[in-house]
Motif scaffolding. Structure first.
Motif, PDB file in Angstrom:
ATOM      1  N   ALA A 193     153.192  68.682 -11.553  1.00  0.00           N
ATOM      2  CA  ALA A 193     152.884  69.251 -10.367  1.00  0.00           C
ATOM      3  C   ALA A 193     151.425  68.532  -9.698  1.00  0.00           C
ATOM      4  O   ALA A 193     150.975  68.867  -8.721  1.00  0.00           O
ATOM      5  CB  ALA A 193     152.588  70.941 -10.408  1.00  0.00           C
ATOM      6  N   CYS A 194     150.949  67.788 -10.731  1.00  0.00           N
ATOM      7  CA  CYS A 194     149.532  67.134 -10.265  1.00  0.00           C
ATOM      8  C   CYS A 194     148.490  68.295 -10.060  1.00  0.00           C
ATOM      9  O   CYS A 194     147.959  68.243  -9.052  1.00  0.00           O
ATOM     10  CB  CYS A 194     149.710  66.329  -9.006  1.00  0.00           C
ATOM     11  N   VAL A 195     148.383  69.029 -10.936  1.00  0.00           N
ATOM     12  CA  VAL A 195     147.451  70.201 -10.850  1.00  0.00           C
ATOM     13  C   VAL A 195     146.526  69.984 -12.100  1.00  0.00           C
ATOM     14  O   VAL A 195     146.787  70.131 -12.995  1.00  0.00           O
ATOM     15  CB  VAL A 195     148.073  71.488 -10.682  1.00  0.00           C
ATOM     16  N   THR A 196     145.068  70.007 -11.915  1.00  0.00           N
ATOM     17  CA  THR A 196     144.294  69.782 -13.200  1.00  0.00           C
ATOM     18  C   THR A 196     143.047  70.714 -12.755  1.00  0.00           C
ATOM     19  O   THR A 196     142.730  70.719 -11.707  1.00  0.00           O
ATOM     20  CB  THR A 196     143.909  68.387 -13.401  1.00  0.00           C
ATOM     21  N   PRO A 197     142.375  71.179 -14.041  1.00  0.00           N
ATOM     22  CA  PRO A 197     141.285  71.862 -13.905  1.00  0.00           C
ATOM     23  C   PRO A 197     140.153  70.949 -13.338  1.00  0.00           C
ATOM     24  O   PRO A 197     140.013  69.984 -13.756  1.00  0.00           O
ATOM     25  CB  PRO A 197     140.867  72.509 -15.145  1.00  0.00           C
ATOM     26  N   VAL A 198     139.334  71.505 -12.619  1.00  0.00           N
ATOM     27  CA  VAL A 198     137.902  70.890 -12.108  1.00  0.00           C
ATOM     28  C   VAL A 198     136.977  71.093 -13.172  1.00  0.00           C
ATOM     29  O   VAL A 198     136.316  72.576 -13.410  1.00  0.00           O
ATOM     30  CB  VAL A 198     137.319  71.228 -10.815  1.00  0.00           C
ATOM     31  N   LEU A 199     136.638  70.200 -14.029  1.00  0.00           N
ATOM     32  CA  LEU A 199     135.679  70.492 -15.317  1.00  0.00           C
ATOM     33  C   LEU A 199     134.394  70.203 -15.107  1.00  0.00           C
ATOM     34  O   LEU A 199     133.945  69.115 -14.289  1.00  0.00           O
ATOM     35  CB  LEU A 199     136.355  69.597 -16.356  1.00  0.00           C
ATOM     36  N   SER A 200     133.400  70.944 -15.544  1.00  0.00           N
ATOM     37  CA  SER A 200     131.962  70.773 -15.076  1.00  0.00           C
ATOM     38  C   SER A 200     131.704  69.470 -16.377  1.00  0.00           C
ATOM     39  O   SER A 200     132.492  69.108 -17.354  1.00  0.00           O
ATOM     40  CB  SER A 200     131.072  71.762 -15.499  1.00  0.00           C
ATOM     41  N   LEU A 201     130.581  69.042 -16.295  1.00  0.00           N
ATOM     42  CA  LEU A 201     130.124  67.888 -17.158  1.00  0.00           C
ATOM     43  C   LEU A 201     129.819  68.419 -18.547  1.00  0.00           C
ATOM     44  O   LEU A 201     130.110  67.528 -19.521  1.00  0.00           O
ATOM     45  CB  LEU A 201     128.329  67.356 -16.514  1.00  0.00           C
TER      46      LEU A 201
END
Ligand SMILES: C[C@H](CCC[C@H](C)C(=O)SCCNC(=O)CCNC(=O)[C@H](O)C(C)(C)COP(=O)(O)OP(=O)(O)OC[C@H]1O[C@@H](n2cnc3c(N)ncnc32)[C@H](O)[C@@H]1OP(=O)(O)O)[C@H]1CC[C@H]2[C@@H]3[C@H](O)C[C@@H]4C[C@H](O)CC[C@]4(C)[C@H]3C[C@H](O)[C@]12C
Length: 383
Positions: A293-301
Motif C-alpha cells: 500500500a506504500c504506507v510507512t511510519p514517519v520515524l524520528s532521528l
C-alpha cells in the motif's frame, strides 16, 4: 576502500564542503581539513568524520606557500569560498595546476565561478530560490518552503561536488591530467531536479504549488497524523497500491471518487485524515506492514536505528562516542565505505604529523609555528 590512497585537502568551510570531504573520507580518501588559524572559537564542522585537521593561516605568505607545497603532493583540493578569494590568496587554479597538473581543483560555491552573483554571499535557500526548484516546494496557499538546507547545500552541493571530483579522478586515470570542478549549488540543485523540467508535459505540475500529484495535492501522496500524535507517510500512486491503501483504511473504492479526480482530492484528504487519526502509528504499521500500500511510519532521528528494516541492513551506525548517524551510502559489495568510528578532529590536532608526512622538516615546522602561521592543538591524553 574505493578511494584508498587519494589525498584530499579540504579548506574548512560551512556545511556543503564538509559533507563533500566526509564522503571522500568515508570511502577511503585521506582527507586533511585545513582550518583557519588562529582557531575560531568553536569548530563549526560537524561532518569531520575520518578527517585530520591542520591549522594554517593562508593570509600570511608562508601559510599560502605551505598550502601550495601541500597541493603539490595532493590529488584533490576542495575550496568553499566565494569566487576570487583563492586568487586573492595567490592560490587560484592557474597557480596550483601549474605546480601540480594532476590536481583536481574543486570549487564548491553557491553561484559558480562566473556570473552576476559569483561574488555574492548566500545560503542554501538563496541557491534553491535561484535554481527554480524552491518555487515548486510548499503546501497550497503557503509560501515556498525550503526543506532544511538539504537540497542545495548537500544534495546539489556536497554530493554533486564529490561526484565531480570522482569523475575527474577517473578521467585522470586515462589523461593523467587534473582539472577544475566548478560546483555551483544553484546548478547542482537544478540538475538533480531535472525531473521537474522533464515532466512538464506529463501533466504532473499543471496546477498551483501544493495542488499537484507529488507536492501534497494528492490524498494518496501525503502524511497523516495518527492517534498518538505521530505520522504515517502514504505514497500509493499506482492503482494497485492505491487499492491496497483504500482497503487498509477500511474503505470501498467502488464508493469513492476516481483516484485521479483532482476536484475530489481535498475532500478525500479530509476523509483519510479523519481515519488515520483514529489509530496509533503502531496500529497502522500492523495493518500496512507487508502489504503493497506504500504506507510507512514517519520515524524520528532517534527511532530510525531501531526500526527492524534499518536494523537488518545496519543503515545507521554508532561511533566511539555512542553517536548515531547514517551509514555511508551506497553500499559497495566488495569495497564498502569504512567510516571512522573516532570522534571528529580538533582544529589543529594533526598539524605537525601532516606537515611531516608532506615532507616538511621539523625545523621548517618550528619556524612556521614560531611565526604563528600554524597552530598545534594536541588534545590532553585521557589520564
Ligand atoms: C550551520 C550553519 C550553516 C548552515 C548551512 C547554511 C544554511 C548554508 O547554506 S552554508 C553554504 C554557504 N555558502 C557557500 O558555502 C558558498 C561558497 N561560500 C561563500 O559564498 C562564502 O564563503 C560565504 C557566503 C558562505 C561566507 O562568506 P565570507 O565572507 O565569510 O567568506 P568568503 O568570502 O568565502 O572568504 C573566506 C575568507 O576566509 C579567509 N580564510 C579562509 N580560510 C582561511 C585560513 N585557513 N586562514 C586565513 N584566512 C582564511 C579567506 O582568505 C577569506 O578572507 P577575505 O574575506 O578577507 O577574503 C552555520 C552558519 C553560521 C555558523 C555560525 C557562525 O559562523 C558563528 C559561529 C562561528 C564559530 O566558529 C562556530 C559557531 C558559530 C555559531 C557558527 C555555527 C554554524 O556553523 C553556523 C550557524
Amino acid at each position: 576502500m574505493a578511494l584508498r590512497g587519494v589525498r584530499v585537502l579540504e579548506l574548512a568551510g560551512l556545511a556543503p564542503s564538509p559533507l563533500c570531504g566526509m564522503i571522500l573520507a568515508d570511502f577511503g580518501a585521506q582527507v586533511v581539513r585545513v582550518d583557519r588559524c588562529p582557531r575560531s572559537a568553536m569548530n563549526a564542522d560537524v561532518q569531520g568524520r575520518g578527517k585530520r585537521s591542520l591549522a594554517l593561516d593562508l593570509k600570511q605568505g608562508p601559510g599560502a606557500a605551505a598550502l601550495r607545497r601541500l597541493c603539490r603532493g595532493a590529488d584533490v583540493l576542495v575550496e568553499p569560498f566565494r569566487h576570487g578569494v583563492m586568487e586573492k590568496l595567490g592560490l587560484g587554479p592557474k597557480v596550483l595546476l601549474k605546480e601540480n597538473p594532476k590536481l583536481i581543483y574543486a570549487r564548491l560555491t553557491g553561484f559558480g565561478q562566473s556570473g552576476k552573483y559569483a561574488k555574492s554571499a548566500g545560503h542554501d535557500i538563496n541557491y534553491l530560490a535561484l535554481s527554480g526548484v524552491l518555487s515548486k516546494l510548499g503546501r497550497k496557499d503557503e509560501n515556498p518552503y525550503a526543506p532544511v538546507n538539504l537540497l542545495a547545500d548537500f544534495a546539489g552541493g556536497g554530493v554533486m561536488c564529490a561526484m565531480g571530483i570522482i569523475m575527474a579522478l577517473y578521467e585522470r586515470t586515462k589523461s593523467g591530467k587534473g582539472q577544475v570542478v566548478d560546483a555551483s549549488m544553484v546548478e547542482g540543485a537544478a540538475y538533480l531536479s531535472s525531473f521537474l523540467w522533464k515532466s512538464q508535459n506529463l501533466g504532473l505540475w499543471n496546477r498551483l504549488r501544493g495542488e499537484n500529484l507529488l507536492d501534497s495535492g494528492a490524498p494518496f501522496y501525503e502524511t497523516y497524523k495518527t492517534l498518538d500524535g505521530k505520522f504515517m507517510a502514504v505514497g500509493a500512486i499506482e492503482p494497485q497500491f492505491y487499492e491496497q491503501l483504500v482497503k487498509g483504511l477500511g474503505l470501498d473504492s467502488d464508493k469513492l471518487p476516481n483516484q485521479l479526480s483532482f476536484s475530489d482530492w481535498p475532500e478525500m484528504k479530509k476523509m483519510f485524515a479523519a481515519i488515520f487519526s483514529k489509530k496509533t502509528q503502531a496500529e497502522w504499521c500492523r495493518i500496512f506492514d507487508g502489504i503493497d500500500a506504500c504506507v510507512t511510519p514517519v520515524l524520528s532521528l532517534d527511532e530510525v536505528a531501531l526500526h527492524e528494516h534499518n536494523k537488518e541492513r545496519s543503515s545507521f551506525i554508532k561511533n566511539d562516542q555512542e553517536e548515531i548517524s547514517p551509514r555511508p551510502s551506497p553500499l559497495l559489495s566488495r569495497t564498502p565505505a569504512t567510516p571512522s568510528p573516532r570522534r571528529d578532529p580538533f582544529i589543529g590536532e594533526h598539524t605537525e604529523e601532516i606537515l611531516l608526512e608532506f615532507g616538511f622538516t621539523k625545523e621548517e615546522i618550528a619556524k612556521l609555528h614560531s611565526e604563528k602561521v600554524i597552530e598545534f592543538n594536541k588534545p590532553k591524553a585521557n589520564l
